[in-house]
Design an enzyme around this catalytic site. Structure first.
Site, PDB file in Angstrom:
ATOM      1  N   PRO A   9       0.797  -1.233   0.000  1.00 12.74           N
ATOM      2  CA  PRO A   9       0.000   0.000   0.000  1.00 12.74           C
ATOM      3  C   PRO A   9       0.824   1.274   0.000  1.00 12.74           C
ATOM      4  CG  PRO A   9      -0.091  -1.059   2.149  1.00 12.74           C
ATOM      5  CD  PRO A   9       0.575  -2.030   1.211  1.00 12.74           C
ATOM      6  N   ASN A  10       0.329   2.214  -0.773  1.00 16.99           N
ATOM      7  CA  ASN A  10       0.891   3.564  -0.912  1.00 16.99           C
ATOM      8  C   ASN A  10       2.150   3.622  -1.785  1.00 16.99           C
ATOM      9  OD1 ASN A  10      -1.002   5.112   0.783  1.00 16.99           O
ATOM     10  ND2 ASN A  10      -0.225   3.771   2.390  1.00 16.99           N
ATOM     11  N   ARG A  17       4.753  10.827  -2.931  1.00 13.15           N
ATOM     12  CA  ARG A  17       4.657  10.556  -1.508  1.00 13.15           C
ATOM     13  C   ARG A  17       5.964  10.858  -0.786  1.00 13.15           C
ATOM     14  NH1 ARG A  17       4.803   4.453   0.950  1.00 13.15           N
ATOM     15  NH2 ARG A  17       4.225   5.055   3.062  1.00 13.15           N
ATOM     16  N   TYR A  22      11.179   8.804   0.430  1.00 19.76           N
ATOM     17  CA  TYR A  22      11.093   7.731  -0.567  1.00 19.76           C
ATOM     18  C   TYR A  22      11.713   8.084  -1.923  1.00 19.76           C
ATOM     19  CZ  TYR A  22       7.984   5.696   2.891  1.00 19.76           C
ATOM     20  OH  TYR A  22       7.477   5.177   4.051  1.00 19.76           O
ATOM     21  N   ASN A  73       8.034  -5.712  -0.909  1.00 20.09           N
ATOM     22  CA  ASN A  73       7.942  -4.518  -0.069  1.00 20.09           C
ATOM     23  C   ASN A  73       6.486  -4.453   0.371  1.00 20.09           C
ATOM     24  OD1 ASN A  73       7.831  -2.090   1.217  1.00 20.09           O
ATOM     25  ND2 ASN A  73       9.020  -0.964  -0.315  1.00 20.09           N
ATOM     26  N   ALA A  76       3.294  -0.805   4.820  1.00 20.42           N
ATOM     27  CA  ALA A  76       2.768  -0.793   6.195  1.00 20.42           C
ATOM     28  C   ALA A  76       2.379  -2.192   6.684  1.00 20.42           C
ATOM     29  CB  ALA A  76       1.569   0.145   6.279  1.00 20.42           C
ATOM     30  N   GLU A  97      12.727  -9.417   1.798  1.00 25.84           N
ATOM     31  CA  GLU A  97      11.920  -8.308   2.335  1.00 25.84           C
ATOM     32  C   GLU A  97      12.680  -7.023   2.019  1.00 25.84           C
ATOM     33  OE1 GLU A  97      11.373  -8.496   6.603  1.00 25.84           O
ATOM     34  OE2 GLU A  97      10.812  -6.371   6.689  1.00 25.84           O
ATOM     35  N   HIS A  99      12.713  -2.641   1.943  1.00 22.09           N
ATOM     36  CA  HIS A  99      12.179  -1.316   2.283  1.00 22.09           C
ATOM     37  C   HIS A  99      13.046  -0.259   1.630  1.00 22.09           C
ATOM     38  CE1 HIS A  99       9.524  -3.282   5.009  1.00 22.09           C
ATOM     39  NE2 HIS A  99      10.556  -3.969   5.460  1.00 22.09           N
ATOM     40  N   ARG A 106      13.570   5.201  11.750  1.00 24.50           N
ATOM     41  CA  ARG A 106      12.303   5.930  11.739  1.00 24.50           C
ATOM     42  C   ARG A 106      11.495   5.640  13.016  1.00 24.50           C
ATOM     43  NH1 ARG A 106       9.516   5.187   6.125  1.00 24.50           N
ATOM     44  NH2 ARG A 106       8.308   6.954   6.963  1.00 24.50           N
TER      45      ARG A 106
HETATM   46  C1  DQA Z   1       8.358   1.069   3.519  1.00 23.21           C
HETATM   47  C2  DQA Z   1       8.488   1.391   5.014  1.00 23.21           C
HETATM   48  C3  DQA Z   1       7.171   1.156   5.725  1.00 23.21           C
HETATM   49  O1  DQA Z   1       7.312   1.445   7.119  1.00 23.21           O
HETATM   50  C4  DQA Z   1       6.113   2.088   5.160  1.00 23.21           C
HETATM   51  O2  DQA Z   1       4.866   1.825   5.770  1.00 23.21           O
HETATM   52  C5  DQA Z   1       6.018   2.022   3.681  1.00 23.21           C
HETATM   53  C6  DQA Z   1       7.219   1.854   2.887  1.00 23.21           C
HETATM   54  C7  DQA Z   1       9.640   1.421   2.733  1.00 23.21           C
HETATM   55  O3  DQA Z   1       9.737   1.001   1.596  1.00 23.21           O
HETATM   56  O4  DQA Z   1      10.516   2.125   3.254  1.00 23.21           O
HETATM   57  O5  DQA Z   1       4.945   2.231   3.126  1.00 23.21           O
HETATM   58  O6  DQA Z   1       8.125  -0.310   3.369  1.00 23.21           O
END
Ligand code: DQA
Length: 143
Positions: A9-10, A17, A22, A73, A76, A97, A99, A106
Site C-alpha cells: 500500500p501507498n 509521496r 522515498y 515490499n 505498512a 523483504e 524497504h 524511523r
Molecule cells: C516502507 C516502510 C514502511 O514502514 C512504510 O509503511 C512504507 C514503505 C519502505 O519502503 O521504506 O509504506 O516499506
C-alpha cells in the site's frame, strides 16, 4: 526463472509521496528499472503493486504455487499483517523483504517486522536501488 516484485500500500504513490523519505522515482520508474535489470540478468521480472491486502495474499499464493522467488515490499503491512506473513510463509523459493527507507531510523512502530524471520534476507535504506540489488541476488542464487 521468473521473479515477482510485489509492492504494497501507498507504493503506487512513489514520486508524490514524502519524496524526502522515498525519493523522486515513481512506481512506473521503479517497475521499468526492475524489468530492465531482469533483461540484463536474463530473468523474467514482473512488478505488481496493490493497496488491497487480499490481492497481495492472492499474489503470494500464486508465487508459492509456481515456486517463484519474491521481492516483497509489504509497506505498512510489514508491521502488522499476519495474513501477509502467513501467505509469504508458504513460499518455497527465496523471499527478500525490502524497504526503500531505513525503517530502523524511523518511528518505533516501523522497527518491528512480521516478515523478517521468515525472509531469506532484508534490504532496507538503499532507496529504490535496493530492487535491482535484490534481483541480482535472486538471479545468482534462486535459480
Ligand atoms: C516502507 C516502510 C514502511 O514502514 C512504510 O509503511 C512504507 C514503505 C519502505 O519502503 O521504506 O509504506 O516499506
Amino acid at each position: 526463472m521468473k521473479v515477482l516484485v510485489l509492492n504494497g500500500p501507498n507504493l503506487g504513490r512513489l514520486g508524490l509521496r514524502e519524496p524526502g523519505i522515498y525519493g523522486s522515482a515513481t512506481h512506473a520508474d521503479l517497475a521499468a528499472t526492475c524489468v530492465e535489470t531482469g533483461k540484463e540478468l536474463g530473468i523474467d521480472v514482473e512488478v505488481r503493486q496493490t493497496d488491497h491486502e487480499g490481492e497481495m495474499v492472492g499474489w503470494l499464493h500464486e508465487a508459492a504455487d509456481a515456486g517463484w522467488p519474491v521481492v516483497l515490499n509489504a509497506a505498512a503491512w510489514t508491521h502488522y499483517s499476519i495474513a501477509v506473513r502467513d501467505a509469504a510463509a508458504q513460499l518455497k523459493a527465496p523471499l527478500i523483504e525490502l524497504h526503500i527507507s531505513n525503517v530502523h531510523k524511523r518511528e518505533a512502530f516501523r522497527h518491528h517486522s512480521v516478515l523478517s524471520d521468515i525472509a531469506t534476507a532484508v534490504i532496507a535504506g538503499l532507496g529504490v536501488d535496493g530492487y535491482p540489488l535484490a534481483l541480482r541476488w535472486m538471479a545468482a542464487n534462486a535459480a
